[in-house]
Design a protein around this motif. Sequence first.
Motif, mmCIF file in Angstrom:
data_model
loop_
_atom_site.group_PDB
_atom_site.id
_atom_site.type_symbol
_atom_site.label_atom_id
_atom_site.label_comp_id
_atom_site.label_asym_id
_atom_site.label_seq_id
_atom_site.Cartn_x
_atom_site.Cartn_y
_atom_site.Cartn_z
ATOM 1 N N GLN A 67 -10.663 22.800 -11.246
ATOM 2 C CA GLN A 67 -11.487 22.084 -12.059
ATOM 3 C C GLN A 67 -10.982 21.621 -13.343
ATOM 4 O OE1 GLN A 67 -14.600 25.057 -11.917
ATOM 5 N NE2 GLN A 67 -16.126 23.671 -10.488
ATOM 6 N N TRP A 68 -10.619 20.534 -13.513
ATOM 7 C CA TRP A 68 -10.665 19.394 -12.901
ATOM 8 C C TRP A 68 -9.372 18.706 -13.186
ATOM 9 C CZ3 TRP A 68 -14.976 21.186 -15.577
ATOM 10 C CH2 TRP A 68 -16.056 21.526 -14.635
ATOM 11 N N VAL A 93 -12.950 25.608 -6.469
ATOM 12 C CA VAL A 93 -14.001 25.088 -5.521
ATOM 13 C C VAL A 93 -13.271 24.067 -4.702
ATOM 14 C CG1 VAL A 93 -15.797 25.408 -7.322
ATOM 15 C CG2 VAL A 93 -14.606 23.040 -7.029
ATOM 16 N N LEU A 94 -14.016 23.357 -3.776
ATOM 17 C CA LEU A 94 -13.648 22.327 -3.017
ATOM 18 C C LEU A 94 -13.201 21.323 -3.618
ATOM 19 C CD1 LEU A 94 -16.452 22.463 -0.228
ATOM 20 C CD2 LEU A 94 -14.151 23.720 -0.181
ATOM 21 N N GLU A 144 -14.293 15.098 -2.987
ATOM 22 C CA GLU A 144 -15.158 16.299 -2.792
ATOM 23 C C GLU A 144 -15.871 16.808 -4.008
ATOM 24 O OE1 GLU A 144 -17.797 17.500 -0.668
ATOM 25 O OE2 GLU A 144 -16.025 17.685 0.868
ATOM 26 N N LEU A 145 -17.353 16.645 -4.030
ATOM 27 C CA LEU A 145 -17.941 16.889 -5.114
ATOM 28 C C LEU A 145 -17.375 18.415 -5.788
ATOM 29 C CD1 LEU A 145 -20.195 16.497 -7.178
ATOM 30 C CD2 LEU A 145 -21.834 17.397 -5.659
ATOM 31 N N GLY A 171 -18.072 19.559 -9.245
ATOM 32 C CA GLY A 171 -18.706 20.014 -10.512
ATOM 33 C C GLY A 171 -18.712 18.623 -11.530
ATOM 34 N N ALA A 172 -19.213 19.051 -12.765
ATOM 35 C CA ALA A 172 -19.450 18.150 -13.577
ATOM 36 C C ALA A 172 -18.654 17.040 -13.985
ATOM 37 C CB ALA A 172 -19.709 18.895 -14.927
ATOM 38 N N HIS A 194 -16.046 15.851 -12.096
ATOM 39 C CA HIS A 194 -15.494 15.365 -10.607
ATOM 40 C C HIS A 194 -15.000 13.922 -10.810
ATOM 41 C CE1 HIS A 194 -15.355 14.471 -6.222
ATOM 42 N NE2 HIS A 194 -16.581 13.798 -6.509
ATOM 43 N N ALA A 195 -15.724 13.115 -11.428
ATOM 44 C CA ALA A 195 -15.289 11.574 -11.445
ATOM 45 C C ALA A 195 -14.028 11.552 -12.326
ATOM 46 C CB ALA A 195 -16.426 10.774 -12.143
ATOM 47 N N GLN A 196 -13.500 12.521 -13.353
ATOM 48 C CA GLN A 196 -12.762 12.266 -14.366
ATOM 49 C C GLN A 196 -11.383 13.198 -13.498
ATOM 50 O OE1 GLN A 196 -15.683 13.187 -16.146
ATOM 51 N NE2 GLN A 196 -15.985 11.126 -16.389
ATOM 52 N N MET A 197 -11.535 13.565 -12.370
ATOM 53 C CA MET A 197 -10.434 14.449 -11.910
ATOM 54 C C MET A 197 -9.360 13.190 -11.406
ATOM 55 S SD MET A 197 -10.425 17.641 -9.504
ATOM 56 C CE MET A 197 -9.097 18.404 -8.632
ATOM 57 N N ARG A 256 -16.767 21.113 -20.904
ATOM 58 C CA ARG A 256 -17.946 20.440 -20.341
ATOM 59 C C ARG A 256 -18.451 19.163 -21.193
ATOM 60 N NH1 ARG A 256 -23.048 23.141 -17.691
ATOM 61 N NH2 ARG A 256 -22.278 25.039 -16.752
ATOM 62 N N ASN A 305 -23.785 15.473 -16.000
ATOM 63 C CA ASN A 305 -24.439 16.649 -15.511
ATOM 64 C C ASN A 305 -25.683 16.067 -14.850
ATOM 65 O OD1 ASN A 305 -22.947 18.882 -15.692
ATOM 66 N ND2 ASN A 305 -23.031 18.979 -17.875
ATOM 67 N N LEU A 314 -25.701 14.335 -11.646
ATOM 68 C CA LEU A 314 -25.395 15.237 -10.395
ATOM 69 C C LEU A 314 -26.744 15.928 -10.036
ATOM 70 C CD1 LEU A 314 -21.875 16.827 -11.209
ATOM 71 C CD2 LEU A 314 -22.449 15.049 -9.546
ATOM 72 N N PRO A 357 -17.844 27.006 -2.913
ATOM 73 C CA PRO A 357 -18.417 27.939 -3.847
ATOM 74 C C PRO A 357 -18.883 26.844 -5.230
ATOM 75 C CG PRO A 357 -15.895 27.924 -3.577
ATOM 76 C CD PRO A 357 -16.401 27.174 -2.695
ATOM 77 N N GLN A 358 -18.796 25.578 -5.109
ATOM 78 C CA GLN A 358 -18.646 25.041 -6.448
ATOM 79 C C GLN A 358 -20.461 24.874 -6.780
ATOM 80 O OE1 GLN A 358 -21.252 21.395 -6.934
ATOM 81 N NE2 GLN A 358 -20.604 21.638 -4.991
ATOM 82 N N GLY A 366 -19.197 25.568 -12.970
ATOM 83 C CA GLY A 366 -18.527 24.120 -13.284
ATOM 84 C C GLY A 366 -19.881 23.074 -12.861
ATOM 85 N N THR A 367 -20.713 23.608 -12.176
ATOM 86 C CA THR A 367 -21.781 22.821 -11.847
ATOM 87 C C THR A 367 -23.306 23.144 -12.577
ATOM 88 O OG1 THR A 367 -20.836 22.954 -9.773
ATOM 89 C CG2 THR A 367 -23.129 22.219 -9.696
ATOM 90 N N PRO A 368 -23.688 21.934 -12.549
ATOM 91 C CA PRO A 368 -25.043 22.174 -13.895
ATOM 92 C C PRO A 368 -26.000 22.939 -12.810
ATOM 93 C CG PRO A 368 -24.715 19.683 -12.946
ATOM 94 C CD PRO A 368 -23.619 20.651 -12.746
ATOM 95 N N ASP A 393 -16.849 10.675 2.185
ATOM 96 C CA ASP A 393 -17.081 10.655 1.043
ATOM 97 C C ASP A 393 -16.887 9.374 0.070
ATOM 98 O OD1 ASP A 393 -17.843 13.561 0.314
ATOM 99 O OD2 ASP A 393 -15.983 13.914 1.463
ATOM 100 N N TYR A 437 -19.846 9.699 -7.973
ATOM 101 C CA TYR A 437 -19.435 9.408 -9.114
ATOM 102 C C TYR A 437 -20.129 8.801 -10.219
ATOM 103 C CZ TYR A 437 -14.109 10.287 -8.058
ATOM 104 O OH TYR A 437 -12.970 10.844 -7.532
#
Lengths: 277, 591, 200
Positions: free
Chosen positions: A123-124, A188-189, A227-228, A230-231, A233-236, A274, B79, B82, B159-160, B165-167, B408, B479
């Motif tokens: 991440q990320w 994560v994935l 693959e999603l 986290g927050a 994701h789109a900037q990776m 974040r 956030n 999502l 795990p996400q 890292g996930t809201p 995806d 996205y």
Amino acid sequence: MAVAIILILVAVASVLFHIFSPWWWTPLASNWRYIDDTITLTFWITGAVFFAVVAFMAYCVLRFRHTEGRRAVYNPENKKLEWWLSVGTAIGVAAMLAPGLIVWHQFVTVPAGATEVEVMGQQWQWSYRLPGKDGRLGTSDARNVSAENPMGLNPDDPAGQDDVVIQNDDLHLPLGKPVKVLLRSIDVLHDFYVPEFRAKMDMIPGSVTYYWFTPTRTGTFEVLCAELCGAAHAQMRSKVVVEEEKDYHAWLEKQRTFAELSGQRDVAKATYTRESE
Amino acid sequence: MVDVPFDTVAGVPPAEVGEVELYHPRSWWTRYVFSQDAKVIAIQYSITAMSIGMVALVLSWLMRLQLGFPGTFSFIDPNQYLQFITMHGMIMVIYLLTALFLGGFGNYLIPLMVGARDMVFPYVNMLSYWIYLLAVVVLASTFFVPGGPTGAGWTLYPPQAILSGTPGQDWGIVLMLASLILFIIGFTMGGLNYVVTVLQARTRGMTLMRLPLTVWGIFTATVMALLAFPALFVASVMLLLDRLLGTSFFMPTLVEMGTLTKYGGGSPILFQHLFWFFGHPEVYIVALPAFGIISDLISVHARKNIFGYRMMVWAIVGIGALSFVVWAHHMYVSGMHPYFGFFFATTTLIIAIPTAIKVYNWVLTLWRGDIHLTIPMLFALAFIVTFVNGGLTGLFLGNVVVDVPLSDTMFVVAHFHMVMGIAPIMAVFGGIYHWYPKVTGRMLNEALGRFHFWVSFLGAYAIFFPMHYLGLLGMPRRYHDIGETAFVPASAHDLNAFMSVAALIVGFAQLVFLFNLIWSLFKGREAGGNPWGAASLEWQTPETPPGHGNWGKELPIVYRWAYDYSVPGAAGDFVPQNEPPAGVLAQGAHP
Amino acid sequence: MVDLREERTSSLPPAKIGLGVFLAVVGSLFALFISAYSMRMNMVDWRTLPVPALLWFNTGVLVMSSIALQWAQMAARRNDMDVALVGLLAGGVSAFMFLAGQLLAWQQLNAAGYFLASNPANSFFYLITAVHGLHLMGGLVGLGRTTAKVLRSAEASQIRLSVELCTIYWHFLLLVWLVLLGLLTGWTDNFVDICSQLLS
């Protein structure tokens, strides 16, 4: 009347949209032309079926819509017709499935001469690792991850000492050489996705996945995460540069090995926070 | 000569007066609130599902605003985006469509269509609704807890899903899992009712092969749901333990924001297998009731028997059974063993065959019919168009190697919205326009209905058809903002903006529909008992809306299938299922 | 093709069909837990935990409970409600003993340092036994209501049905428990291996 016309228009407009759409796949940059061909074939078959069904419906609506005195035909079953339609469908399905499975077999069979390249997601951001002079990648474990050793390489593995580690930079690949991409994650994935290469595979923390391809044209290609994760994701993002053998080696010369990096590294690990937007 | 399984039953004695154990409400509360009458429960289910569905609709507007005009709406951050997609997906699939088709349509139609007075376990049926309501309340509460709802995507992949890292990592995910567990418990209670009622409470003469296809669809979907939801239950419980008690069912050794966690050894793929073992049947849990409803709508409004009834029944059952061996086609690029791809691609494409048979039989029912372009019929036509479209793109995604570049991406989003979003919703609308007169005694307003239909159908098509091409281009899903990306041309942003405007318009049309539902309740034209001239049993009740116990003193006796329309020699253009044969059959015209 | 024309809905009471469907759901639930267990146990960090000897005693108690209910059912069938009552009570008491025994087994494991989160084998042990125990508790509610029916001398046919349903449920849970026991003690490892080889 209007309903029939609109139904026909929907079918025709869909076909025209398909033909004239400026939104189409990116120009191919790998050996996976077969995948594109299978998609094209599938488009033809399914497009024909779609048009036929909607056009037939429109015809029925036009021809058999209610008028004074019309009476429907009592027609519960027609075994023969139903069997013919089933068999026809089965043939169409087989025509798409067979090439699909053949190409899938190629996709999962890595050629013997492929060079290994490791891509690690976290991440990320993306990190890359190339085997050093010994041609082998050393082992790694998420438990080894530290600011010193962001990819979690095993410091005691001699095979890993000469591995070329690329952090916060683009990956370069030589043109025309098959590559086996080993995919790894420490949190994560993620999914290493370069649209021009067509190939794609999730990366799973705790195991190593892979796919292979051969770059077929030079250029710089954008890497996205598919693959999603986290927050952010789109900037990776990252980039892959495909270049001629000579340029590639020139670039490779400038990269540093794991042994060189450990010990003298003082660059703090760059992570997105974040509120990074 | 056609071989038909539905000839007449000679000399059936009159049904006994079934006054057995019928529950009688004693007060306003037990009649309208804590009611055990399946019809009231059906309406409660429908209203709750549509209310939470409105929340999901609003979320979709917010998502489309962000996608169409990125950066313009500062109140939507990544956030929140999502969180919106997660809640939108979860609500639409489970809390709206599953609940509405099975809890709403199932509760109302099963007893009426099979000729029963009520569900067999009315008390459990009532509990089912209240637990569902609780699940919805828990779900909705996540909007107000610290951290907000979970933003893990409706697939909730670990795990996400449970990392920082996930809201929504604090409360959102915990309450989401709790809500799912409640939903499954509540659904199981309802599902037992639907299955046992179909098996045990059919009236005299109502053989399985005389059931309307709506009942077949709902019945098969319920059986599937009863067997598939436990997978989600298992996955949810285990994920909850991973999150709350630190077990490592799904969690491998990993680094969370630079710190090594205490997790180790678990398998994220295991969760995906469990999730999709539920998730794929879930697609058909939503689709099969729609198949059934559409079959009935087409037959009634084309004044023609459904073509190939037996094939239709076997196709429903076959699709239901096959859908349990295709789940891993959602995981072609998940990193599972690559050889699974061969098996699952094959099973997935085989499922296309019974599905195609259904489509052929619908259009062949239209052929040489007497097509009344009523609003239910229009929705049925729209269902076929969108379902065929979405079903065919399923052949892309099911064909393992074609899925690799497309998975995806927005292609997937377009595909599943077309096939299990728009198409089932068309069936829901068609069903509501069709049965509203039975439920309320009044017709829905025709002009508003046509407006609603055209805007919904064409608008939804305009959103999701072009979306496939963004996916083909390589635009990934989930996205909040594709940003500056070399391979995405400026025109793609324009297309996104166009789709967003279309989405807002379609959303607006749903408000018109809600208005119509309420307005027609008071001002709609009186419908009478059987406004469409339908043959199936639910239109033959002595009262409309059907009274408590549905059938007055005597249960109906069934003499034929539900599709005797335009029978040669018959006086009218339909013969009700419960009409005794002597009155209709002139010279043995009926086989 | 089967000719369904003359078919009637069968004469089985709806409650019995309902129980059958419910048992299918419960069966599906445990089957999925077992699949998850067998997939997870192939990971490297799996350390099988020693099964407390107490479990054997508990198993015996659960078998007793099933036998008692079977006895009650046979008594109810010949309208001997006093004996049926004794059977029901004995079944209930032994089911409670089973649950208490399971709790004790948890305590023993905990005391020996086998905590819930310390290894997936432990996690699964606690989780699966808990789910089985919860199902038994649900059964006890039904058993309590059946006993109440006998006590207030409800109609004989109703009592017979209730007792029969309880008995079926008890036998089913016993069967599930035996399968789980085989899994937790590792007896079925070979079988699981064969299955996973077939899959991969």
